[in-house]
Design an enzyme around this catalytic site. Structure first.
Site, PDB file in Angstrom:
ATOM      1  N   PHE A 156       7.324  -7.676   8.700  1.00 25.06           N
ATOM      2  CA  PHE A 156       6.191  -8.531   9.062  1.00 25.06           C
ATOM      3  C   PHE A 156       4.883  -7.894   8.580  1.00 25.06           C
ATOM      4  CE2 PHE A 156       2.824  -9.708  12.141  1.00 25.06           C
ATOM      5  CZ  PHE A 156       2.722 -11.027  11.754  1.00 25.06           C
ATOM      6  N   GLN A 157       4.072  -8.679   7.941  1.00 24.25           N
ATOM      7  CA  GLN A 157       2.804  -8.233   7.354  1.00 24.25           C
ATOM      8  C   GLN A 157       2.983  -7.052   6.412  1.00 24.25           C
ATOM      9  OE1 GLN A 157      -0.221  -7.932  10.523  1.00 24.25           O
ATOM     10  NE2 GLN A 157      -0.772 -10.049  10.080  1.00 24.25           N
TER      11      GLN A 157
ATOM     12  N   MET B 194     -24.282 -22.415 -12.426  1.00 32.23           N
ATOM     13  CA  MET B 194     -24.097 -21.831 -13.755  1.00 32.23           C
ATOM     14  C   MET B 194     -22.985 -22.556 -14.511  1.00 32.23           C
ATOM     15  SD  MET B 194     -25.402 -19.722 -15.815  1.00 32.23           S
ATOM     16  CE  MET B 194     -26.179 -18.185 -15.299  1.00 32.23           C
TER      17      MET B 194
ATOM     18  N   LYS C 100       2.347   3.043   9.696  1.00 29.64           N
ATOM     19  CA  LYS C 100       2.050   3.163  11.127  1.00 29.64           C
ATOM     20  C   LYS C 100       2.725   4.388  11.747  1.00 29.64           C
ATOM     21  CE  LYS C 100       1.551   0.155  15.150  1.00 29.64           C
ATOM     22  NZ  LYS C 100       1.867  -1.165  15.722  1.00 29.64           N
TER      23      LYS C 100
END
Lengths: 170, 557
Positions: free
Chosen positions: B111-112, B473, B161
């Site tokens: 996850f993530q 632009m 982590k």
């Protein structure tokens, strides 16, 4: 024109991605690349064959030098260095005559027969790129079933080494 | 002393003198945020990670220090990527710290999880994936060293982590030594400087062409003295604005695509170009084969790979531009210097004949006029940050920068949405200075959510939107090169006043020329974030202009 670049790099995961990524980012095409550890386990040597004119190759060298993990990079000159590549072929041998001819060709190139079956033969050969290209062409007449090339490794001849190269011995 | 990886990280950041971090917490970086909570380091919570890294860039560009930003794994990390490339292109020192899934989950599509190490290889100067907590302190020290030395750039540290939670004996890092990297900081080759001085003695029409390197190395005083003593006119790139006083008689202003005519004519006619910390970007050279054809080129750069990359340098000088200029100044004592009277007369004629000017209006709000009024109201002393587009060019042309590190523009990558978060970083660095964002309505809307950040941290940034309701632009190019077919460039306009007020900022709508200066004055007196919506004509163009890949002969306007 093909140039042979020899890089000494720090040996850690990710260094190959950093070098290969640089080639992608700057749009340079790698013809072949080989990596292996050196006598110093903290360093690896990369040998990269790359095409391009002098200006492009100079730019590649300078961009590679900027990489934090690259200790040295050299553009190896053909007459000042040894260049070797290993190739392995499986060639069809439908007849005894073709098998005999292939073994004869192998002999000319100092190639070795690694294995044989009733219908095919495995040849291994080392040499410079020109030699590998030649034997590939000759074996192709008989029908190459499979082949693999390692890409080149190269080193400067000790007799041609310049004083400024000594730093890369550290 | 036993510390966790998270504690070691924060200790290491303190040891580097980090005072402010820009970021957003998330699952994979929570142990670090827990230590950050009472660490004494300021943290600015942005509303998007892109805002965090642009703020860190604004902080770094205005202070010269390393900017630090932080994000969680996966989307947090990937949202930093634009800023990393931006910092790489503009040589901005950044350390980006990202959380990562625990090492045992790496490669499992956790996850993530995103491979930010792999993703950021071409986006950074260097990057790390920390796999051993014992190496963390040394890695942080190396990261800051690499970010700020040589040609500065962004460095990313990806921190899983479990490494943040792992406990180990904290050992202070050794002084950083990277043999592979350090070997290229070589001595300045003084013979090359001698050759360059000889070229100056022989030249009839020399120009100094200054890039961002002069600002990065802090060489503005040396540049000033060098120009004054040699009587050589100075033009700067977009990155170089502020390195030389824009009001000085030797200043030619900016060169390139939207540069002054006289700067571009001078480059075209020059017989000697002294490039200082500049990299011959395509916005400067136009068609390379036609660029400065008559000039001998002296190229001073810290990055050897810049020399001969685009334009052949007759006299390359490798080194930090401040140190190189110091060698020049020392050697100038013995040089036979000229005054180049004929050349200056020619330049003066160009300046008179083709001044940088625009058509003002009786009642309409003209963008160049707005920039001039901001310049006058702030006495040229504000920090100006910009987005990317027409407003950026008008700001570059009409705000005459006097000092380095007062102009912050995403110049190499051209990142719309850069200006406002960069102003947040600048205002955090300099709470008592006036920080102005001159923005376009298109650019501003790309990072508009950071209004919440500015208000939350009481940052009194003044945002001047030059609002023409277009991606201006692109619309200009459509008008000039695509037969006026305005394909998907019309934006319309939201109610910026209400948006500002919704966020707790002050909003102002300015629709008449007479309201421009009073609005600016009122904004400057307001101790809050102010959004000024200047309604400018929809189809005003930036001139002069050399089309992309074009030559002086094709200059428009």
């Amino acid at each position: 024109m093909l140039h042979t670049l020899s890089l000494l790099v720090r040996n850690h995961p990710g260094v190959l991605s950093h070098v290969a990524g640089l080639f992608t980012r700057r749009g340079y095409n790698i013809e072949s690349i080989s990596v292996g550890v050196t006598e110093n386990p903290e360093l690896s040597r990369m040998t990269i064959a790359v095409g391009g004119d002098e200006r492009v190759v100079q730019q590649i060298i300078k961009q590679c030098q900027k990489l934090v993990d690259v200790l040295s990079i050299k553009d190896l000159k053909y007459d000042e260095s040894i260049t070797r590549e290993l190739a392995v072929f499986v060639v069809k041998t439908p007849t005894n005559q073709s098998r005999a001819e292939i073994i004869q060709i192998a002999g000319v190139f100092n190639a070795r027969v690694a294995d044989m079956s009733e219908t095919s033969i495995m040849i291994e050969v080392t040499g410079n790129q020109r030699q590998i290209d030649s034997i590939t062409r000759l074996l192709a007449q008989y029908g190459i079933e499979e082949m693999a090339r390692t890409g080149i490794v190269a080193l400067t001849f000790p007799s041609k080494r310049k004083p400024e190269d000594s730093s890369e011995r550290e | 002393m036993k510390l966790t990886g998270a504690q070691i990280l924060i200790e290491s950041l303190k040891a580097e003198g980090v005072e402010a971090i820009f970021g957003i917490p998330g699952g994979a970086i929570m142990p670090v945020y827990d230590v950050l909570f009472d660490s004494g380091i300021a943290h600015i919570l942005t509303r998007h990670e892109q805002g965090a890294i642009h703020a860190a860039e604004g902080y770094a560009r205005t202070t010269g220090k390393v900017g630090v930003c932080m994000a969680t794994s996966g989307p947090g990390a990937t949202n930093l990527v634009t800023g990393l490339v931006d910092a790489l292109m503009d040589s901005t020192p950044i350390v980006a710290i990202t959380g990562q899934v625990p090492t045992h989950l790496i490669g499992t599509d956790g996850f993530q999880e995103a491979d930010i190490y792999g993703i950021s290889i071409p986006a950074t100067k260097y990057n790390y994936l920390v796999r051993d907590v014992n190496k963390l302190a040394q890695i942080v020290a190396e990261a800051f060293y690499i970010a700020r030395t040589g040609r500065p750039g962004p460095v990313l540290i990806d921190l899983p982590k479990d490494i943040q939670l792992a406990v180990t004996e904290y050992v202070k890092p050794k002084p950083v030594s990277l043999p592979c990297y350090d070997q290229y900081f070589q001595e300045i080759n003084e013979t090359q400087v001698d050759k360059a001085i000889q070229a100056i003695e022989e030249a009839e029409r020399p120009v100094i062409y200054v890039g961002g390197g002069v600002i990065i190395s802090g060489a503005h005083q040396e540049l000033y003295e060098f120009a004054k003593r040699t009587h050589i006119p100075v033009t700067t790139t977009l990155m170089g604005l502020g390195s030389f006083p824009g009001t000085d008689e030797l200043s030619l202003g900016m060169l390139g695509m939207h540069g002054t005519k006289y700067a571009n004519y001078a480059m075209g006619e020059a017989d000697l170009i002294i490039a200082l910390g500049a990299r011959f970007d395509d916005r400067v050279t136009g068609k390379v084969s036609e660029f400065a054809r008559n000039a001998k080129i002296v190229h001073v750069d810290i990055d050897a790979a810049e020399i001969n990359k685009i334009v052949y340098a007759h006299i390359p000088i490798r080194g930090d531009v401040k140190k190189v200029l110091q060698v020049f100044l020392k050697k100038l004592d013995k040089a036979k210097l000229k005054t180049y009277d004929k050349w200056h007369k020619q330049i003066q004629e160009w300046k008179t004949q083709y001044p940088l000017t625009y058509e003002n209006s009786e009642d309409e709000v003209i963008p160049q006029y707005v920039v001039e009024q901001i310049y006058e109201a702030t006495k040229g002393e504000a920090i100006i940050t910009v987005g990317v587009g027409q407003h950026q060019m008008w700001a570059a042309q009409y705000y005459r920068f006097q000092a380095p590190r007062s102009w912050v523009s995403s110049s190499g990558l051209g990142t719309m949405g850069f200006g406002f978060p960069a102003a947040i970083g600048a205002q955090v660095a300099y709470p008592h200075r006036t920080v102005f964002t001159i923005d376009g309505d298109g650019s501003f809307q790309m990072t508009i959510q950071e209004l919440a950040t500015a208000v939350q941290y009481h940052l009194p940034i003044k945002i001047a939107i030059l609002n023409n309701g277009y991606l201006g632009m692109v619309r200009q190019w459509q008008q000039l090169f695509f037969k006026g077919r305005y394909s998907h460039t019309f934006l319309g306009s939201p109610d910026f006043v209400k948006i500002a007020e919704g966020y707790g900022a002050v909003g102002m709508l300015i629709t008449k020329k007479a309201e421009v200066r009073p609005a600016i004055e009122k904004a400057l007196e307001t101790d809050n974030t102010v959004v000024m919506d200047f309604r400018i004509p929809q189809e005003d163009n930036v001139f002069p202009m050399i089309p992309a890949g074009g030559t002086l002969k094709q200059m428009i306007g």
